[in-house]
Write an enzyme that holds these catalytic residues in place. Structure first.
Site, PDB file in Angstrom:
ATOM      1  N   CYS A  91      -7.555   2.819   3.364  1.00 22.29           N
ATOM      2  CA  CYS A  91      -6.364   2.185   3.524  1.00 22.29           C
ATOM      3  C   CYS A  91      -5.030   3.025   3.272  1.00 22.29           C
ATOM      4  CB  CYS A  91      -6.218   1.040   2.249  1.00 22.29           C
ATOM      5  SG  CYS A  91      -7.426  -0.246   2.433  1.00 22.29           S
ATOM      6  N   ASN A 108       0.820  -1.052   0.111  1.00 24.06           N
ATOM      7  CA  ASN A 108      -0.022   0.065   0.179  1.00 24.06           C
ATOM      8  C   ASN A 108       1.003   1.315  -0.099  1.00 24.06           C
ATOM      9  OD1 ASN A 108      -2.344  -1.337  -0.012  1.00 24.06           O
ATOM     10  ND2 ASN A 108      -3.029  -0.883   1.872  1.00 24.06           N
TER      11      ASN A 108
END
Length: 432
Positions: free
Chosen positions: A263, A211
């Site tokens: 996220c 991420n």
């Protein structure tokens, strides 16, 4: 195998429904009785394309169940997933593990001998080991396996991501955990999905590193877009060309107002905080976080400038969710952009196909509209912040009639400048 999913939020619900679709008996648990009541009726509590139909089918086929009773749901479960929230902790950006620890304590008291405990929540490196030790202290007489199985679901395409993932990452410590996870994901193995079996620590790091890298890629192309604007370049052509390099790839090279969602913001903060804690600073990611926050403010200022040029105090905002095909507004760039505009005294008329209800919880003094055209009435500037399909083929002539000599600020580059040649609207975009 019987599966119990602790946490029926985004990750827990999607994962639970998909495992039921594989043929397993799944019970999704949540402490919120209102959520469980709705789920039992077949009402999805999040907007995710295709989820309602799959959920209803598995409820009818008696493979999918919902409960507020954690103890009874856990005691006969072979596999217990922890899919509770890990929000950013105030002050230092670390992941708040309070909900994971609380769920682990409850599971420890109720689970049967030989159970496999799987942490699906995004957690910092070392968490699985700490949770294992925490459970062992409470139930030293019982055998269990600890597994890390981070999720890689994109909101808006989560079912497809679960059913056809690029890879499944599994961190294990023993053979029981390894074989259990192989059985759970066997339907994907038959589709030749790579199953990455590694250590607990590696699995935890893989999730955050992935991420963080994608967030860095988004931030990079946004800065290149700024350079294109100064030099006469076109960010779409630049991005397309560099994306053809297989070492780079074309995904996440779309310039825009910055990243948001559940996220990237919290995961980059936690990743950076972990680096500081272990004295291995992640300076690139620290900079990414700073640039992204600054960008959202700059986008608001860009719209304010357009409003001053048009001598208007009303702006139409199209899209408040952080991306299309979701109702999630968590850390959406639109929230910061709208607040910056409001601080400058602008009136906001907004539309979003799915995000209005959630946005109302965090935004005040917004005129909510039933369509993009209603939002445009009386506005001197219209800005597109989220690239919903509903905004991709707007009737530009109708917009020009609703806001004569107005301006479009397209923060997602949905339209081409030449489309406005015969339209009484000024048009500006990102990096072109």
């Amino acid at each position: 195998m019987k599966i119990t999913m602790i946490g029926s939020g985004y990750v827990g619900l999607v994962s639970g429904v998909c495992f039921a679709e594989f043929g397993f008996d799944v019970t999704c648990v949540d402490s919120n009785p209102d959520i469980i009541s709705r789920l039992k009726k077949g009402e999805a509590t999040i907007f995710e394309p295709g989820l309602d139909e799959m959920m209803i089918r598995n409820i009818k086929e008696e493979r999918l169940f919902f409960s507020t009773d954690l103890e009874n749901s856990v005691k006969e479960a072979d596999v217990i997933f922890l899919a509770v929230g890990t929000p950013s902790r105030r002050g230092d950006g670390e992941a708040d593990l309070h909900f994971i620890e609380q769920a682990a304590d409850q599971v420890a008291h109720a689970m049967k001998d030989g159970a496999v405990i799987v942490i699906k929540s995004t957690v910092v490196v070392g968490t699985n080991s700490r949770i294992r030790e925490r459970i062992q202290k409470q139930r030293p007489e019982i055998r269990f396996s600890m597994v890390s199985n981070p999720e890689f679901l994109r909101e808006g395409s989560a079912i497809e991501d679960f059913m056809r993932p690029d890879r499944v990452v599994v961190g294990v410590e023993d053979e029981r955990g390894r074989e259990t996870m192989r059985k759970l994901y066997r339907p994907l193995y038959l589709r030749e999905t790579p199953l990455v079996i590694t250590s607990l620590e590696n699995a935890e790091l893989i999730k955050y590193a992935a991420n963080a890298f994608l967030a860095m890629k988004v931030t990079f192309i946004n800065q290149v877009a700024d350079l294109c604007e100064k030099t006469g370049g076109n960010i779409q052509e630049v991005a397309q060309a560099i994306g053809m390099d297989k070492r780079i790839g074309s995904k996440f090279l779309h310039a825009g107002p910055g990243f948001g969602g559940s996220c990237f913001p919290k995961d980059t903060r936690a990743f950076a905080a972990t680096g500081l804690r272990y004295k291995a600073p992640q300076q690139l990611i620290e900079t990414v976080i700073s640039i992204n926050e600054e960008r959202k403010v700059k986008m608001g200022e860009r719209i304010i400038k357009a409003a001053k040029e048009k001598n208007t105090d009303t702006v139409a905002v199209l899209g408040v969710t952080f991306k299309p095909n979701t109702d999630d507004v968590r850390e959406s760039p639109a929230l910061t952009i709208i607040k910056v505009m409001q601080e400058a005294g602008l009136t906001i008329r907004a539309h979003d196909p799915e995000g209005e209800e959630q946005a109302k919880k965090v935004l005040d003094n917004i005129v909510w509209c039933s369509s993009p055209y209603e939002a445009a009435k009386g506005a001197g500037v219209l800005t597109i912040i989220t690239e919903w399909n509903a905004y991709r083929a707007l009737n530009l002539k109708k917009l020009a009639e609703l806001m004569p000599s107005g301006k479009i600020v397209d923060l997602r580059n949905i339209y081409k400048p030449e489309e406005f040649q015969d339209i009484d609207l000024d048009y500006i975009s990102i990096g072109r």
